[in-house]
Design an enzyme around this catalytic site. Structure first.
Site, PDB file in Angstrom:
ATOM      1  N   GLU A 225       0.807  -1.209   0.000  1.00  0.00           N
ATOM      2  CA  GLU A 225       0.000   0.000   0.000  1.00  0.00           C
ATOM      3  C   GLU A 225       0.848   1.270   0.000  1.00  0.00           C
ATOM      4  OE1 GLU A 225      -4.132  -1.403   2.069  1.00  0.00           O
ATOM      5  OE2 GLU A 225      -2.327  -1.458   3.322  1.00  0.00           O
TER       6      GLU A 225
ATOM      7  N   GLU B 102      -4.276  -9.617   3.932  1.00  0.00           N
ATOM      8  CA  GLU B 102      -5.183  -9.318   5.042  1.00  0.00           C
ATOM      9  C   GLU B 102      -6.315 -10.325   5.177  1.00  0.00           C
ATOM     10  OE1 GLU B 102      -3.315  -5.326   4.051  1.00  0.00           O
ATOM     11  OE2 GLU B 102      -3.993  -7.108   2.971  1.00  0.00           O
TER      12      GLU B 102
END
Length: 266
Positions: free
Chosen positions: A120, A140
């Site tokens: 990210e 995740e």
């Protein structure tokens, strides 16, 4: 000295007009606890305020860029009603999700493990260089949470829906060649050369007219967020502003004399 005795998790150094920001918790594969995340936000704020800093290079100290979140530290805080407070006073969100936009470009150099928030950070930056050793993962879903650092917003836009969903929904790891194929990283270099290559790119950016670099970055972001028409409507005013700058005169003199310009950011 023990690893968690209070030493900085993030190290900042300026070389000329380039600011180096290093994730420095190598004994934990640079996994991010709350302290590292807050220190990183502070480093971004320092970079933004420094009038002599024109571009930043974010890198990982040691063999890995980041193992992602230190869930032992962050996990319990995720479920609390107070949530995560990751941007201290004077800081700037490295993932660009809260607060004002960063105005200056960031280049990222990655190697070894680059998980979750590391991917990210790449998605929130302008340019990324990967060592051929790098293994990426947006994992995740394997930890029963969702990406919350911008991947759900930016990954599909950056690499296309199918490739983004392939990696976000499976939680599988992928290599540097795949990251380059889908456009997540700009270049792949032999392991150990990633930081030098990122610094070379940053030095090239830093040698350009700072106001023009910032205006280019801002207009491109505007096009992504609000569409082509909104960005096009700003071009004329921005061009007029830049053409009246001291740097524009410096650039013209350099062109006429066939010398390298030394831009001043005014």
């Amino acid at each position: 000295m023990t690893p968690d005795d209070g030493r900085p998790r993030v190290v900042v150094e300026r070389r000329g007009h380039v600011t180096l920001v290093g994730l420095d918790r190598p004994e934990k594969r640079n996994a991010a606890d709350v302290r590292m995340l807050r220190e990183l936000a502070s480093a971004y704020g320092e970079f933004e305020r420094d009038p002599e800093a024109r571009v930043a290079v974010v890198h990982g100290v040691g063999d890995h860029f980041t193992g992602g979140l230190d869930l032992a530290d962050i996990g319990p805080r995720m479920a609390s009603s107070g949530g995560l407070d990751l941007v201290p006073d004077g800081g700037r969100d490295p993932w660009g999700l809260i607060g004002p936009d960063r105005t200056k470009p960031v280049v990222v150099a990655v190697q070894g493990t680059c998980l979750t928030l590391g991917v990210e950070l790449i998605l929130a930056s302008e340019i990324a260089v990967a060592a051929d050793s790098t293994r990426f993962g947006q994992i995740e879903v394997s930890r029963a949470i969702l990406p919350f650092g911008g991947a759900t917003l930016r990954f599909p836009r950056a690499v296309g829906w199918g490739d983004a969903m392939r990696w976000m929904l499976t939680g599988e790891l992928f290599d540097a060649a795949e990251a380059h194929r889908i456009g997540l990283v700009s270049e792949v270099v032999p392991h150990g050369q990633q930081l030098d290559r990122a610094l070379a790119i940053a030095a090239r950016i830093a040698a350009q007219a700072p106001l023009a670099v910032q205006a280019t970055l801002s207009n491109a972001r505007l096009a992504v967020r609000e569409g082509d028409a909104a960005a096009a409507a700003r071009l004329g005013d921005e061009l007029t502003r830049l053409a009246a700058s001291e740097d524009a005169a410096i650039g013209m003199r350099a062109f006429l004399t066939r010398t390298d310009p030394d831009f001043v950011g005014r």
